[in-house]
Enzyme design. Structure first.
Site, PDB file in Angstrom:
ATOM      1  N   LYS A   1       0.914  -1.265  -0.047  1.00 24.14           N
ATOM      2  CA  LYS A   1       0.037  -0.057  -0.082  1.00 24.14           C
ATOM      3  C   LYS A   1       0.843   1.253   0.037  1.00 24.14           C
ATOM      4  O   LYS A   1       0.562   2.099  -0.686  1.00 24.14           O
ATOM      5  CB  LYS A   1      -0.996   0.054   1.232  1.00 24.14           C
ATOM      6  CG  LYS A   1      -1.782  -1.085   1.108  1.00 24.14           C
ATOM      7  CD  LYS A   1      -2.824  -1.016   2.263  1.00 24.14           C
ATOM      8  CE  LYS A   1      -2.321  -1.046   3.894  1.00 24.14           C
ATOM      9  NZ  LYS A   1      -1.384  -1.976   4.133  1.00 24.14           N
TER      10      LYS A   1
ATOM     11  N   ARG B   1     -14.082   3.994   5.832  1.00 21.85           N
ATOM     12  CA  ARG B   1     -15.299   4.485   6.669  1.00 21.85           C
ATOM     13  C   ARG B   1     -15.829   5.636   5.941  1.00 21.85           C
ATOM     14  O   ARG B   1     -16.310   6.463   6.757  1.00 21.85           O
ATOM     15  CB  ARG B   1     -14.477   4.911   7.867  1.00 21.85           C
ATOM     16  CG  ARG B   1     -14.004   3.710   9.004  1.00 21.85           C
ATOM     17  CD  ARG B   1     -15.057   2.761   9.471  1.00 21.85           C
ATOM     18  NE  ARG B   1     -14.497   1.888  10.428  1.00 21.85           N
ATOM     19  CZ  ARG B   1     -13.903   0.634   9.938  1.00 21.85           C
ATOM     20  NH1 ARG B   1     -14.053   0.437   8.891  1.00 21.85           N
ATOM     21  NH2 ARG B   1     -13.428  -0.150  10.883  1.00 21.85           N
TER      22      ARG B   1
ATOM     23  N   ARG C   1      12.220  -6.328   6.493  1.00 21.60           N
ATOM     24  CA  ARG C   1      11.947  -4.872   6.337  1.00 21.60           C
ATOM     25  C   ARG C   1      12.562  -4.133   7.373  1.00 21.60           C
ATOM     26  O   ARG C   1      12.433  -4.292   8.501  1.00 21.60           O
ATOM     27  CB  ARG C   1      10.666  -4.624   6.125  1.00 21.60           C
ATOM     28  CG  ARG C   1      10.260  -3.048   6.024  1.00 21.60           C
ATOM     29  CD  ARG C   1       8.859  -3.073   5.762  1.00 21.60           C
ATOM     30  NE  ARG C   1       7.804  -3.145   6.898  1.00 21.60           N
ATOM     31  CZ  ARG C   1       6.494  -3.039   6.933  1.00 21.60           C
ATOM     32  NH1 ARG C   1       6.006  -2.686   5.984  1.00 21.60           N
ATOM     33  NH2 ARG C   1       5.927  -2.901   8.049  1.00 21.60           N
TER      34      ARG C   1
ATOM     35  N   ARG D   1      11.442  -1.741  12.681  1.00 20.24           N
ATOM     36  CA  ARG D   1      10.452  -1.384  13.512  1.00 20.24           C
ATOM     37  C   ARG D   1       9.962  -2.410  14.429  1.00 20.24           C
ATOM     38  O   ARG D   1      10.198  -3.593  14.324  1.00 20.24           O
ATOM     39  CB  ARG D   1       9.156  -1.198  12.617  1.00 20.24           C
ATOM     40  CG  ARG D   1       8.988   0.115  11.749  1.00 20.24           C
ATOM     41  CD  ARG D   1       8.008   0.044  10.812  1.00 20.24           C
ATOM     42  NE  ARG D   1       6.505  -0.517  11.333  1.00 20.24           N
ATOM     43  CZ  ARG D   1       5.525  -0.814  10.392  1.00 20.24           C
ATOM     44  NH1 ARG D   1       5.529  -0.027   9.498  1.00 20.24           N
ATOM     45  NH2 ARG D   1       4.611  -1.222  10.760  1.00 20.24           N
TER      46      ARG D   1
ATOM     47  N   ARG E   1      -1.113  -9.443  14.096  1.00 19.64           N
ATOM     48  CA  ARG E   1      -1.613  -8.299  13.004  1.00 19.64           C
ATOM     49  C   ARG E   1      -2.350  -8.897  11.853  1.00 19.64           C
ATOM     50  O   ARG E   1      -3.456  -8.397  11.443  1.00 19.64           O
ATOM     51  CB  ARG E   1      -0.422  -7.283  12.616  1.00 19.64           C
ATOM     52  CG  ARG E   1       0.087  -6.583  13.429  1.00 19.64           C
ATOM     53  CD  ARG E   1       1.317  -6.055  13.066  1.00 19.64           C
ATOM     54  NE  ARG E   1       1.336  -5.202  11.899  1.00 19.64           N
ATOM     55  CZ  ARG E   1       2.386  -4.604  11.178  1.00 19.64           C
ATOM     56  NH1 ARG E   1       3.429  -5.092  11.577  1.00 19.64           N
ATOM     57  NH2 ARG E   1       2.072  -3.766  10.455  1.00 19.64           N
TER      58      ARG E   1
END
Length: 233
Positions: A54, A130, A153, A174, A185
């Site tokens: 994305k 939404r 990553r 991260r 997740r």
């Protein structure tokens, strides 16, 4: 021909020409639809699990269609980096693999739509469906491939760019890019997003794209979706 007769003839000729012009204009409008503004062309959601791409595709949509890119994940991470109260709350939730509450995300998006001038021409919502839409695009990719992508990553702290371990840069990982957190997740994503995707399928707005392909192929498929009429349900 007397002057009066010649005048009447010219008036009649002008009237005929005007009628012909109006007829041609009406025919041209029927053949060529009026151009749409960017806001009419694109109000869309880009759905996909973490690591589906994305963040790679949404900026290209933003640049080509002159709309704003609202990436809820990036917006939350900005709050975390600034160590705001919202950022501290969000980090605790994100590190466990859960999703931040809808109220928090809705308020962030609402603020952007009302105050970000880049959103006046339309928007692409990155991962948070939404609102009223023209299309919903879901990036489809096997979980195992995602795990391989994400656990390899790394982030370049200065720029925020993402790289894989094979690149030799001063990079960090991260805190939520580990297998255990990622599986949580993905499980949360499938449970919560599945019904949303199903809803938009019934409305004829959903489009699925194979995100395991190269980014350039995924982008070509995305452009075809945005230039095509909505699918029939």
């Amino acid at each position: 021909m007397a002057p009066a007769d010649e005048l009447e003839y010219l008036k009649h000729l002008v009237a005929q020409l005007n009628d012909k012009i109006h007829a041609l204009e009406a025919k041209a409008k029927a053949v060529v639809p009026p151009s749409k503004t960017p806001a009419q062309q694109l109000r869309t959601i880009l759905i996909g699990p973490p690591g589906a791409g994305k963040g790679t595709q949404a900026p290209q949509i933003r640049d080509q269609f002159c709309v704003c890119h609202l990436a809820t994940g990036d917006m939350l991470r900005e709050q975390i980096a600034k160590k705001t109260e919202l950022g501290r709350m969000a980090k605790k939730v994100m590190d466990t693999g859960e999703l931040v509450t809808d109220d928090i995300v809705v308020n962030m998006i609402k603020d952007q739509l009302e105050n970000n001038t880049e959103c006046k021409n339309g928007f692409v919502l990155d991962g948070f469906p939404r609102t009223v839409l023209d299309s919903v695009v879901e990036l489809l990719i096997p979980d195992q491939l995602l795990i391989s992508r994400i656990t390899g990553r790394l982030i370049h702290p200065a720029s925020g760019r993402t790289y894989h371990r094979e690149f030799q840069y001063p990079l960090i990982q991260r805190s939520d890019d580990n297998v255990e957190t990622l599986r949580k997740r993905l499980d949360t994503f499938h449970k919560q997003t599945g019904p949303v995707a199903g809803y938009y399928k019934t409305k004829g707005l959903w489009h699925g794209i194979d995100a395991a392909q190269s980014p350039s192929v995924v982008w070509d498929n995305l452009r075809q979706v945005f230039r095509a009429p909505p699918a029939k349900s």
